[in-house]
Design a protein around this motif. Structure first.
Motif, PDB file in Angstrom:
ATOM      1  N   ILE A   1      -1.425   4.097 -12.366  1.00 37.39           N
ATOM      2  CA  ILE A   1      -1.016   2.862 -11.355  1.00 37.39           C
ATOM      3  C   ILE A   1      -0.521   3.170 -10.673  1.00 37.39           C
ATOM      4  N   ILE A   2      -0.830   2.539  -9.389  1.00 33.30           N
ATOM      5  CA  ILE A   2       0.200   2.363  -7.706  1.00 33.30           C
ATOM      6  C   ILE A   2       0.333   0.690  -7.632  1.00 33.30           C
TER       7      ILE A   2
ATOM      8  N   LEU B   1      -0.029   1.475  -0.569  1.00 36.43           N
ATOM      9  CA  LEU B   1      -0.142   2.486  -1.428  1.00 36.43           C
ATOM     10  C   LEU B   1      -1.601   2.073  -1.886  1.00 36.43           C
ATOM     11  N   THR B   2      -2.166   1.202  -2.378  1.00 39.55           N
ATOM     12  CA  THR B   2      -3.366   0.315  -2.885  1.00 39.55           C
ATOM     13  C   THR B   2      -4.428   1.411  -2.129  1.00 39.55           C
ATOM     14  N   VAL B   3      -4.571   0.391  -0.166  1.00 42.30           N
ATOM     15  CA  VAL B   3      -4.967   1.373   0.615  1.00 42.30           C
ATOM     16  C   VAL B   3      -5.129   2.804   0.968  1.00 42.30           C
ATOM     17  N   LYS B   4      -4.253   3.025   0.793  1.00 44.52           N
ATOM     18  CA  LYS B   4      -4.104   4.701   0.846  1.00 44.52           C
ATOM     19  C   LYS B   4      -4.755   5.841  -0.070  1.00 44.52           C
ATOM     20  N   GLU B   5      -4.090   5.226  -1.733  1.00 48.20           N
ATOM     21  CA  GLU B   5      -5.195   5.592  -2.936  1.00 48.20           C
ATOM     22  C   GLU B   5      -6.375   4.949  -2.377  1.00 48.20           C
ATOM     23  N   ILE B   6      -7.404   4.608  -1.774  1.00 44.95           N
ATOM     24  CA  ILE B   6      -8.374   3.977  -2.291  1.00 44.95           C
ATOM     25  C   ILE B   6      -8.875   4.947  -0.913  1.00 44.95           C
TER      26      ILE B   6
ATOM     27  N   ALA C   1      -8.555   5.729  -5.849  1.00 44.91           N
ATOM     28  CA  ALA C   1      -8.709   5.009  -6.866  1.00 44.91           C
ATOM     29  C   ALA C   1      -9.555   4.323  -7.541  1.00 44.91           C
ATOM     30  N   LYS C   2      -9.649   3.960  -8.440  1.00 44.70           N
ATOM     31  CA  LYS C   2     -11.125   4.094  -9.790  1.00 44.70           C
ATOM     32  C   LYS C   2     -11.383   2.410  -9.605  1.00 44.70           C
ATOM     33  N   LEU C   3      -9.980   2.030  -9.940  1.00 45.27           N
ATOM     34  CA  LEU C   3     -10.388   0.480  -9.928  1.00 45.27           C
ATOM     35  C   LEU C   3      -9.179  -0.955  -9.316  1.00 45.27           C
TER      36      LEU C   3
ATOM     37  N   LYS D   1      -8.800  -9.349   2.451  1.00 40.48           N
ATOM     38  CA  LYS D   1     -10.187  -9.409   3.301  1.00 40.48           C
ATOM     39  C   LYS D   1      -9.542  -8.064   3.409  1.00 40.48           C
ATOM     40  N   LYS D   2      -8.591  -7.651   3.878  1.00 44.46           N
ATOM     41  CA  LYS D   2      -8.325  -6.360   3.686  1.00 44.46           C
ATOM     42  C   LYS D   2      -8.363  -5.546   2.444  1.00 44.46           C
ATOM     43  N   ILE D   3      -8.304  -6.388   0.829  1.00 39.61           N
ATOM     44  CA  ILE D   3      -8.457  -5.479  -0.125  1.00 39.61           C
ATOM     45  C   ILE D   3     -10.087  -4.837  -0.420  1.00 39.61           C
ATOM     46  N   THR D   4     -10.662  -6.435  -0.595  1.00 42.23           N
ATOM     47  CA  THR D   4     -11.925  -6.057  -1.016  1.00 42.23           C
ATOM     48  C   THR D   4     -12.981  -5.563   0.515  1.00 42.23           C
TER      49      THR D   4
END
Length: 99
Positions: free
Chosen positions: A18-19, A24-29, A34-36, A49-52
Motif C-alpha cells: 500500500i501507499i 503519492l496516491t495520485v502518482k501511483e494512479i 494503484a489497483k484500488l 474531487k482530486k482523487i475521484t
C-alpha cells in the motif's frame, strides 16, 4: 466482522503493498500501479474531487471508508485520508469486503 477490511488493510501494509498520502496516491494512479483507492468520507472536498477525478480518468476503482482515523488505525499510523493498494489480490478481496 464489520471491520474485517481493516485487518486485511493492515496485512497489505505489512506486505508493503500500500501507499498512503494524497500526492503519492495520485502518482501511483498515474503510473498505473494503484489497483484500488480507499478515501475517507471526511476528506476535504478538494482532496475528494482530486482523487475521484483521477481514479475515474485512469479507471481505478475507489471506495469510501468511514473516517480518516479508521483508515490510519488500519495501517498503524495516525489519521490517513487516502490509501492506495498496489496489489491485485488485496484489492479484489478488499472490494468484496467493502461492498
Amino acid at each position: 466482522m464489520k471491520d474485517q477490511w481493516m485487518s486485511l488493510l493492515g496485512l497489505a501494509n505489512r506486505a508493503r503493498k500500500i501507499i498512503s498520502g494524497e500526492e503519492l496516491t495520485v502518482k501511483e494512479i498515474r503510473n498505473g500501479k494503484a489497483k484500488l483507492v480507499l478515501l475517507s468520507k471526511d476528506a476535504s472536498s478538494n482532496t475528494h474531487k482530486k482523487i475521484t477525478d483521477k481514479c475515474n480518468s485512469y479507471h481505478v476503482p475507489y471506495k469510501l471508508v468511514d473516517d480518516r482515523y479508521k483508515l490510519g488505525q488500519a495501517i498503524g499510523k495516525d489519521a490517513r485520508v487516502v490509501v492506495a493498494l498496489l496489489d491485485n489480490g488485496f484489492a479484489k478481496k478488499l472490494l468484496t469486503l467493502l461492498d
